[in-house]
Write a protein that holds these residues in place. Sequence first.
Motif, PDB file in Angstrom:
ATOM      1  N   LEU A  80      35.375   0.480  32.599  1.00  0.00           N
ATOM      2  CA  LEU A  80      35.258   1.352  33.927  1.00  0.00           C
ATOM      3  C   LEU A  80      37.045   0.810  34.637  1.00  0.00           C
ATOM      4  O   LEU A  80      37.279   1.932  35.215  1.00  0.00           O
ATOM      5  N   MET A 100      29.383   1.669  37.525  1.00  0.00           N
ATOM      6  CA  MET A 100      28.818   1.957  36.265  1.00  0.00           C
ATOM      7  C   MET A 100      27.793   1.339  35.617  1.00  0.00           C
ATOM      8  O   MET A 100      27.714  -0.035  35.719  1.00  0.00           O
ATOM      9  N   PHE A 239      28.151   6.978  36.009  1.00  0.00           N
ATOM     10  CA  PHE A 239      29.287   6.634  36.998  1.00  0.00           C
ATOM     11  C   PHE A 239      28.836   7.142  38.545  1.00  0.00           C
ATOM     12  O   PHE A 239      28.671   8.153  38.777  1.00  0.00           O
TER      13      PHE A 239
END
Length: 243
Positions: A80, A100, A239
Amino acid sequence: MARPPASSANTAPQGWVITPHDARISGFSSQNHRLVTIDSLLVDPEHAIGQAVLQNFARITPQYPGLRAPLDPAVGAAWLAQLAPLLDQWFETGGVRWEMQAWFSLVTTPPAAIAPIQRLPHVDGTDPRQIAMMLYLHQTGHGGTAFFRHRSTGLEALTAEDYPRYAAAVQADFGRTGLPPAAYPTDGAPHFERTHVVEGHFNSAVFYRGNILHSGVIDNNAPLSADPREGRLTINAFFRPAQ
């Protein structure tokens, strides 16, 4: 749920390094949906497969026709940290703070046993800000991801405002023709039209908005193994803007 680390210590654990910068940005269908494709995302994809073999896979949600195991949060956090600024560039989101979630996933349910909802294209949610990633880690007879348009409404992506109209139209479709046969979606007929297909080459990844109607490309005549070394193994990630 992974979040970018506050420090600069965002190096991926050994074996989990990704190279996400050589991305291809394209659009598909008359609505020009954004699609981001990366070949060879993992430096060492065989390590990921080896780690998948060690996981305790289970049925996590009734919607998914197979087994899942969560990705190591340390891996998710490191990924991420790299992907967050790229997501902002790719999808023009304006500096969102992302969260995430990610899993190893294996489609294992035989076509004859899938539920009616699994015979249709689906969305991951109705928030157009949510981005989905599929990382393909299999070399089976199965494919990647297909995207669809619902014929009677013309909808290709669903928002909270669209969903009631879409759901009513699908019910009306089934009222006329009955439930679709027990099989994974292929061309979408008769009520959906396929607009694009991602082939799903080994170690490639695609990113797209999760509210677009889509489905995994599953060969209804090919085996669906629960062994990560032989089955349709993917890493799926979502996400979302942090709350």
